[in-house]
Design an enzyme around this catalytic site. Structure first.
Site, short mmCIF file in Angstrom:
data_model
loop_
_atom_site.label_atom_id
_atom_site.label_comp_id
_atom_site.label_asym_id
_atom_site.label_seq_id
_atom_site.Cartn_x
_atom_site.Cartn_y
_atom_site.Cartn_z
N HIS A 114 0.84 -1.21 0.00
CA HIS A 114 0.00 0.00 0.00
C HIS A 114 0.88 1.26 0.00
O HIS A 114 0.59 2.22 -0.71
CB HIS A 114 -0.86 0.06 1.27
CG HIS A 114 -1.92 -0.99 1.40
ND1 HIS A 114 -1.96 -1.88 2.44
CD2 HIS A 114 -3.02 -1.27 0.65
CE1 HIS A 114 -3.02 -2.65 2.33
NE2 HIS A 114 -3.69 -2.31 1.24
N ARG A 152 -2.34 -5.59 -8.49
CA ARG A 152 -1.26 -6.57 -8.45
C ARG A 152 -1.41 -7.51 -9.64
O ARG A 152 -1.70 -7.07 -10.73
CB ARG A 152 -1.28 -7.32 -7.12
CG ARG A 152 -0.89 -6.44 -5.94
CD ARG A 152 -1.22 -7.11 -4.65
NE ARG A 152 -2.66 -7.37 -4.61
CZ ARG A 152 -3.26 -8.18 -3.74
NH1 ARG A 152 -2.55 -8.80 -2.85
NH2 ARG A 152 -4.57 -8.33 -3.76
N SER A 155 -2.49 -8.13 2.72
CA SER A 155 -2.70 -8.00 4.17
C SER A 155 -2.94 -9.38 4.77
O SER A 155 -2.48 -9.67 5.88
CB SER A 155 -3.87 -7.06 4.44
OG SER A 155 -3.61 -5.80 3.89
N LYS A 165 -14.95 -8.74 4.01
CA LYS A 165 -13.85 -9.22 4.86
C LYS A 165 -14.19 -9.01 6.33
O LYS A 165 -14.83 -8.01 6.67
CB LYS A 165 -12.57 -8.44 4.54
CG LYS A 165 -12.04 -8.66 3.15
CD LYS A 165 -10.81 -7.79 2.93
CE LYS A 165 -10.27 -7.90 1.52
NZ LYS A 165 -9.22 -6.89 1.27
N1 COA Z 1 0.80 -4.30 -2.98
C1 COA Z 1 0.52 -5.29 -2.14
N2 COA Z 1 -0.71 -5.61 -1.71
C2 COA Z 1 -1.72 -4.86 -2.14
C3 COA Z 1 -1.52 -3.82 -3.00
C4 COA Z 1 -0.21 -3.53 -3.42
N3 COA Z 1 0.07 -2.54 -4.25
N4 COA Z 1 -2.70 -3.26 -3.25
C5 COA Z 1 -3.60 -3.97 -2.56
N5 COA Z 1 -3.02 -4.94 -1.89
C6 COA Z 1 -3.68 -5.97 -1.11
C7 COA Z 1 -4.05 -5.58 0.27
O1 COA Z 1 -3.03 -5.90 1.16
C8 COA Z 1 -5.32 -6.35 0.49
O2 COA Z 1 -5.06 -7.69 0.88
P1 COA Z 1 -6.21 -8.64 1.51
O3 COA Z 1 -7.18 -8.94 0.41
O4 COA Z 1 -5.48 -9.82 1.97
O5 COA Z 1 -6.86 -7.83 2.61
C9 COA Z 1 -5.98 -6.34 -0.87
O6 COA Z 1 -4.91 -6.24 -1.77
C10 COA Z 1 -6.87 -5.15 -1.10
O7 COA Z 1 -7.15 -4.49 0.10
P2 COA Z 1 -7.21 -2.95 0.31
O8 COA Z 1 -6.67 -2.23 -0.86
O9 COA Z 1 -6.64 -2.66 1.65
O10 COA Z 1 -8.71 -2.69 0.41
P3 COA Z 1 -9.98 -3.51 0.03
O11 COA Z 1 -9.90 -4.10 -1.34
O12 COA Z 1 -10.33 -4.41 1.14
O13 COA Z 1 -10.95 -2.25 0.01
C11 COA Z 1 -12.89 -0.94 -0.45
C12 COA Z 1 -12.11 -2.22 -0.72
C13 COA Z 1 -12.84 -0.53 1.02
C14 COA Z 1 -12.37 0.18 -1.31
C15 COA Z 1 -14.33 -1.31 -0.85
O14 COA Z 1 -14.76 -2.44 -0.13
C16 COA Z 1 -15.27 -0.15 -0.60
O15 COA Z 1 -15.39 0.72 -1.43
N6 COA Z 1 -15.92 -0.16 0.57
C17 COA Z 1 -16.89 0.86 0.95
C18 COA Z 1 -18.29 0.28 0.77
C19 COA Z 1 -18.69 0.31 -0.69
O16 COA Z 1 -18.75 1.34 -1.33
N7 COA Z 1 -18.99 -0.89 -1.20
C20 COA Z 1 -19.42 -1.05 -2.57
C21 COA Z 1 -18.24 -1.28 -3.46
S1 COA Z 1 -18.81 -1.53 -5.12
#
Ligand code: COA
Length: 158
Positions: A16, A88, A126, A40
């Site tokens: 991140h 990724r 994560s 999650k």
């Molecule tokens: N390098 C390494 N790892 C990365 C990365 C990078 N460049 N980019 C992302 N990741 C990993 C993270 O570690 C994480 O791992 P995990 O799946 O094991 O937790 C995963 O990729 C992505 O997680 P993160 O980017 O932290 O967030 P998320 O995908 O869980 O977040 C939200 C998603 C919060 C943006 C989305 O759920 C959201 O918009 N929520 C609000 C409610 C909403 O509007 N919902 C409707 C959506 S259509």
């Protein structure tokens, strides 16, 4: 130009942070927004995740915010036009594509911009760092010291 980086950051990793460093050079007003991913079950509370994000980004020209509802609600309330996400390996594409289309349906003025991960973090997630921490493995390469400390404490208590 202004942009946000929404994510669940459970916990924030160097993957991140790599995206944040690069994106904050492109956007002069850049905000990391901690949100909930209802798919999650987080290990860390919102307060713990926020603390780790703030500590990890100290000294960087980045704002940190928190939001409990939909991404599109945050965007509308704060007049945001651009949200960025990290990409990724191919696995991320389907999920990001689906999320981008759903968000566009709800908020056509929002543009999503994607940053390719550094190759070093291609397989980092994560979930992976939580698994490594659970079994007492080495974390230095993947998370900042503050996150490592919190992970160690968490798994000692569980
Ligand atoms: N390098 C390494 N790892 C990365 C990365 C990078 N460049 N980019 C992302 N990741 C990993 C993270 O570690 C994480 O791992 P995990 O799946 O094991 O937790 C995963 O990729 C992505 O997680 P993160 O980017 O932290 O967030 P998320 O995908 O869980 O977040 C939200 C998603 C919060 C943006 C989305 O759920 C959201 O918009 N929520 C609000 C409610 C909403 O509007 N919902 C409707 C959506 S259509």
């Amino acid at each position: 130009m202004r942009a946000i980086y929404p994510g669940s950051f459970d916990p924030i990793t160097y993957g991140h942070i790599d995206i944040i460093k690069r994106a904050s050079k492109v956007f002069d007003d850049f905000t990391v927004v901690l949100m909930n991913n209802l798919r999650k079950k987080p290990l860390f509370s919102v307060e713990e995740r926020l603390y780790m994000i703030k500590e990890s980004l100290k000294g960087m020209n980045v704002n940190v915010d928190i939001h409990e509802g939909l991404l599109v609600q945050y965007v509308e309330q704060n007049n945001v036009k651009i949200a960025i996400r990290g990409l990724r390996a191919v696995g991320d594409f389907e999920y990001e594509f689906e999320m981008a289309l759903a968000n566009r349906e709800m908020c056509p003025s929002l543009e999503m911009i994607y940053f390719m991960t550094d190759i070093k973090y291609l397989f980092l997630s994560s979930s992976m760092v939580k698994e490594i921490a659970q079994f007492g493995g080495e974390l230095k390469e993947w998370v900042p010291p503050v996150v490592e400390k919190k992970l160690r404490e968490k798994f000692q208590k569980l």
